[in-house]
Enzyme design. Structure first.
Site, PDB file in Angstrom:
ATOM      1  CG  ASP A 485      -2.220  -0.647   1.144  1.00 19.31           C
ATOM      2  OD1 ASP A 485      -2.591  -0.533   0.037  1.00 19.31           O
ATOM      3  OD2 ASP A 485      -2.505  -1.225   2.136  1.00 19.31           O
TER       4      ASP A 485
HETATM    5  C1  BGC Z   1       0.202   1.147   6.233  1.00 16.73           C
HETATM    6  C2  BGC Z   1      -0.113  -0.128   5.255  1.00 16.73           C
HETATM    7  C3  BGC Z   1      -1.795  -0.273   5.325  1.00 16.73           C
HETATM    8  C4  BGC Z   1      -2.070   0.999   4.959  1.00 16.73           C
HETATM    9  C5  BGC Z   1      -3.664   0.900   4.817  1.00 16.73           C
HETATM   10  C6  BGC Z   1      -0.423   2.378   5.671  1.00 16.73           C
HETATM   11  O1  BGC Z   1      -0.188   3.707   6.210  1.00 16.73           O
HETATM   12  O2  BGC Z   1       1.553   1.329   6.104  1.00 16.73           O
HETATM   13  O3  BGC Z   1       0.620  -1.087   5.927  1.00 16.73           O
HETATM   14  O4  BGC Z   1      -2.130  -1.265   4.339  1.00 16.73           O
HETATM   15  O5  BGC Z   1      -1.838   2.240   5.482  1.00 16.73           O
HETATM   16  O6  BGC Z   1      -4.356   2.032   4.783  1.00 16.73           O
HETATM   17  C1  NOJ Z   2      -1.788  -3.931   5.288  1.00 16.82           C
HETATM   18  C2  NOJ Z   2      -3.004  -4.026   4.450  1.00 16.82           C
HETATM   19  O1  NOJ Z   2      -4.024  -4.321   5.128  1.00 16.82           O
HETATM   20  C3  NOJ Z   2      -2.832  -4.966   3.179  1.00 16.82           C
HETATM   21  O2  NOJ Z   2      -3.758  -4.592   2.269  1.00 16.82           O
HETATM   22  C4  NOJ Z   2      -1.412  -4.363   2.684  1.00 16.82           C
HETATM   23  O3  NOJ Z   2      -1.287  -5.303   1.690  1.00 16.82           O
HETATM   24  C5  NOJ Z   2      -0.507  -4.543   3.530  1.00 16.82           C
HETATM   25  N1  NOJ Z   2      -0.681  -3.599   4.647  1.00 16.82           N
HETATM   26  C6  NOJ Z   2       1.047  -4.138   2.819  1.00 16.82           C
HETATM   27  O4  NOJ Z   2       0.949  -2.450   2.830  1.00 16.82           O
END
Ligand code: BGC
Ligand code: NOJ
Length: 814
Positions: A485
């Site tokens: 993400d």
């Molecule tokens: C996090 C990710 C997460 C995303 C969700 C980010 O700030 O680092 O792990 O999946 O937010 O919105």
């Molecule tokens: C957590 C999120 O829930 C998932 O969708 C994502 O793939 C991972 N973070 C990595 O960013």
């Protein structure tokens, strides 16, 4: 060193916490169907029905000081000494404390001055209510007259509004009291036809429903007025903060005990008239609930049923391997966590507030991979719900609200991996059940609710989207980001007041993702196999052509020399390449290219995995990338915003470690697969729990990487794709037991030192009793398979309906 805070009780399938002051609150979930509670080892947490945002029943303040304040509290006033059996919130010193987190229940026992109070908290299967069974035992030599106060705060249903809109919240709270039952009915007169019931199964000696009366204005939960005064005020909430509290006066001779229970229920009025008379609710449904659970034995029967339900669920997969950590995690806790991720997605934990994220598109599809074998019918429904949030162009809403099942873009959109995960979950469902009819199930698009289309069409447009939306190298466009993400290659955010997850615009974007390319290989190969199974050779060939095309692009443009590159940014510069000063090698593209079948004939798969081992692996798992970014890169986005060593900036993101485990299994290295598994396995962290801090019984999303000062510290436990994928990597990878279209495929990849293992796997109604022998100490290579004593060729045990038990013997040999 053992864990000073607790231990596994494997025979009871419980984790026993022996000190309340755990390094972080250690959480359990109550409920497995539609009614859920979060419950920590000090009875903290809250309850909701279906949706932690829109139907929050009890209140909780996240990021409180101390952490985890508010919950299902019992206050004991024993001759003026006031305490809680779960230690918090008063924190009076207890003479004994124990918390047992079990499957769907938590049992907390506290003892002080010869008085023992036990709380058993659980949600009966199939019911929209939570029970607190309380037993008070006088273990002293003198008679005691303890007063017992229950307490929880009502949330006014919409958790976001409840917290933010105080000018309204403080004026609308309403309750009714009826004997031992407290009815919370805020907004019931207008648009709601539901209420919360908090009742006691025995007559009470007093009650309170106003927090100001029970706790006080300047007091806190640690010094509430009423328990210290020893007397409820029978307050009736009028606005402000409604609560539920009951007083029970006991008279216990030495050795005597008393048991009673509290019921916290969510009630929908249904067809019943709302009112008996002006302002007086019709309480028929609520009363029936109280009657039902006030009957002798009713609570124990419900609790026994919970045990049976979990026993049955877990019996679908049980293994006995030489590794005790793998056994207890796989047989109990990992499957249990998969139920939680299936139900919660990323919505409600100690780290997800229930109002931030709902059901994630990619998350829920992946969660299904670890859940499918438990309740395929619920998986089916979920797949169709998720698919209905896909848009007609193939892109998806990134999340939806569980109550409404409507997608939204509140945490961004245009993540161009999202749609492909639907193929994985659907194919896995069909493999598990053989039920291809799901493909014809009507399923419209989020932007075209009247469209007459089916699930298969969703899978097709998912493939088509990635085929079509390619960048300058022919690799798939990344859009806002892919699985990572934080790899925001089209975001260019310089504005601190915007969310990375929503910033930027992907229209006309050029940035490409190698990880999506690898995932596409995997998905298109699944589709080809599905079409073969359906007897549609032309479609299978079409999928294979797409696969070959993408494979060629990957091998031409994504190989960096020693590993697969991660992406190309918007300017066409490689990301995750030796050319980059930081972020030279990323884990996700190694995992997905290898799992998708890249690098098989040219040695690259092996080399990519060895590069992971060399550059990313540590004793606490493999970090996401190396070296971490030390400065912010506007062209890379959020990934460069985290301090080095945490989260996506070179933290150990446990989720993607499982893809590497599977990669080792594919390459036939069972020693590495187990080594990698154990490096992130919470049960194996008990001897370093002061560093690890999170629950030893569930996987965490992240462990701080080697570049962080707190290397080895776990964060964001429970709601993570690690749960489902670890189940897959151990059950299907290491043990090699995998549902396939035509039968149960068995192809273990185990450590050389294992002499074998046994497992039972229920599959389409048949119980397979599997015995694997490894006489010559190899990792992989099925030499001989016998099914009910008869030799069969290959390693897929063909499915035969009508059988009850099938015995499978496998011998590995080089
Ligand atoms: C996090 C990710 C997460 C995303 C969700 C980010 O700030 O680092 O792990 O999946 O937010 O919105
Ligand atoms: C957590 C999120 O829930 C998932 O969708 C994502 O793939 C991972 N973070 C990595 O960013």
């Amino acid at each position: 060193m053992t864990n000073p805070f607790g231990r596994f009780d494997d025979s009871k399938r419980e984790y026993v916490i022996t000190r309340p002051d755990t390094p972080l609150p250690w959480l359990n979930y109550l409920g497995q169907d539609e009614f859920f509670g979060l419950c920590t080892n000090t009875a903290g947490g809250y309850t909701f029905w279906k949706d932690a945002k829109l139907r929050r029943l009890t209140r909780y303040r996240y990021n409180n000081v101390p952490y985890d304040l508010g919950g299902r509290y019992i206050y004991v006033n024993d001759g003026g000494s006031v305490w809680n059996p779960g230690w918090k919130p008063i924190k009076a010193k207890l003479d004994a404390y124990e918390c047992r987190h079990g499957l769907g229940y938590t049992r907390i026992i506290g003892q002080k001055d010869g008085l023992e109070v036990e709380m058993l908290l659980f949600v009966p299967p199939g019911e929209n209510l939570e029970l607190w069974k309380v037993t008070v035992r006088n273990k002293s030599k003198v008679a005691k007259q303890p007063k017992i106060f229950s307490f929880q705060e009502f949330c006014l249903f919409d958790a976001a509004n409840d917290m933010n809109n105080l000018q309204r919240t403080y004026s609308i709270g309403e309750v009714e009291i009826d004997g031992s039952a407290i009815y919370h009915k805020t907004e019931y007169r207008e648009r709601r036809d539901h209420y919360t019931l908090f009742a006691c199964t025995r007559p009470v000696d007093g009650f309170d429903t106003s927090r100001d009366a029970f706790v006080g204005i300047h007091e806190g939960l640690h010094d509430p007025k009423v328990p210290f005064a020893g007397k409820c005020t029978n307050s009736k909430a009028f606005g402000w903060n409604p609560i539920g509290a009951h007083q029970i006066n006991l008279n216990l001779a030495p050795g005597q005990e008393e048991t009673f229970s509290y019921i916290l229920a969510y009630v929908e009025q249904g067809k019943e008239p709302k009112y008996d008379s002006l302002y007086v609710m019709n309480k028929k449904v609520g009363k029936a609930i109280v009657d039902k659970y006030s009957k002798p034995g009713a609570i124990d029967t419900a609790f026994a049923k919970l045990g049976t339900v979990w026993g049955d669920l877990l019996s679908n997969f049980q293994a006995n391997s030489p590794d005790p950590h793998a056994n207890r995690m796989l047989n109990v806790w990992n499957q249990y966590q998969c139920m939680a991720t299936f139900n919660m997605s990323r919505s409600a934990s100690m780290y997800e507030t229930g109002i931030g994220r709902g059901m994630g598109y990619r998350d829920s599809n992946q969660d299904l991979l670890g859940f499918m074998h438990m309740i395929p019918s619920r998986a089916r429904e979920r797949i169709l719900d998720i698919a209905a949030t896909q848009l007609s162009d193939g892109t998806c809403y990134h999340q939806y609200q569980p109550l409404t099942k409507k997608g939204n873009a509140e945490i961004g959109g245009d993540f161009y991996d999202d749609h492909l995960w639907l193929i994985l979950s659907t194919c896995q469902y069909i493999k598990e059940t053989g039920d291809v009819s799901i493909l014809k199930a009507p399923c419209s698009y989020a932007d075209k609710p009247d469209a007459k289309t089916d699930l298969l069409h969703h899978l097709e447009i998912s493939i088509a989207y990635t085929m079509k939306k390619r960048g300058p190298h022919g690799l798939p466009l990344i859009g806002h980001a892919d699985w990572n993400d934080c790899l925001n290659l089209n975001c260019f955010s310089t504005e601190p007041n915007e969310s990375f997850q929503c910033a930027g615009d992907v229209k006309d974007s050029k940035a490409e993702s190698v990880m999506i390319a690898g995932l596409f290989l995997y998905a298109s190969r699944e589709m080809a196999a599905l079409y073969d199974f359906m007897g549609k050779g032309d479609d299978a060939a079409r999928m294979r052509a797409g696969y070959d095309d993408m494979l060629k692009v990957i091998e031409t443009h994504a190989w960096d020399g020693e590993w697969y590159r991660r992406a190309y940014d918007a300017a066409g510069t490689p990301v995750g390449s030796k050319e980059n000063p930081e972020g030279k090698i990323f884990i996700e593209s190694q995992g997905w290219c290898v799992l998708g079948g890249a690098g098989q004939n040219n040695g690259r798969a092996k080399q990519a995995m060895e590069s992971v081992h060399k550059h990313l692996f540590t004793k606490n798992g493999a970090v996401l990338q190396q070296p971490p970014y030390s400065t912010y890169h506007v062209e890379l986005g959020e990934v460069t915003s985290y301090p080095p060593g945490v989260k996506e900036n070179a933290g150990i993101f446990c989720h993607n470690n499982t893809w590497i485990n599977l990669g080792w299994c594919l390459l036939g290295d069972g020693d590495r697969a187990l080594e990698y598994y154990l490096s992130i396995c919470p049960s194996a962290k008990e001897d370093q729990i002061e560093t690890y801090r999170s629950e030893p019984y569930v996987y965490a999303q992240m462990i701080a990487g080697k570049d962080a000062v707190c290397f080895g510290e776990a964060k964001n436990s429970w709601l993570t794709g690690t749960a489902a994928w670890t189940f897959v990597s151990v059950a299907e990878g290491i043990l090699g037991i995998k549902a396939d279209f035509k039968g149960l495929s068995i192809n273990p990849c185990i450590p050389k030192a294992w002499k074998g293992f046994s497992a039972t796997r229920k599959f389409r109604g048949v119980e397979y009793q599997i015995e694997v022998k490894n006489p010559s100490g190899i990792c992989k290579g099925v030499k001989k398979v016998t099914v009910d004593g008869k030799a069969v060729a290959g390693n897929v045990v063909p499915f035969e309906a009508g059988k009850k038990v099938v015995k499978v013997e496998i011998t590995l040999e080089a």
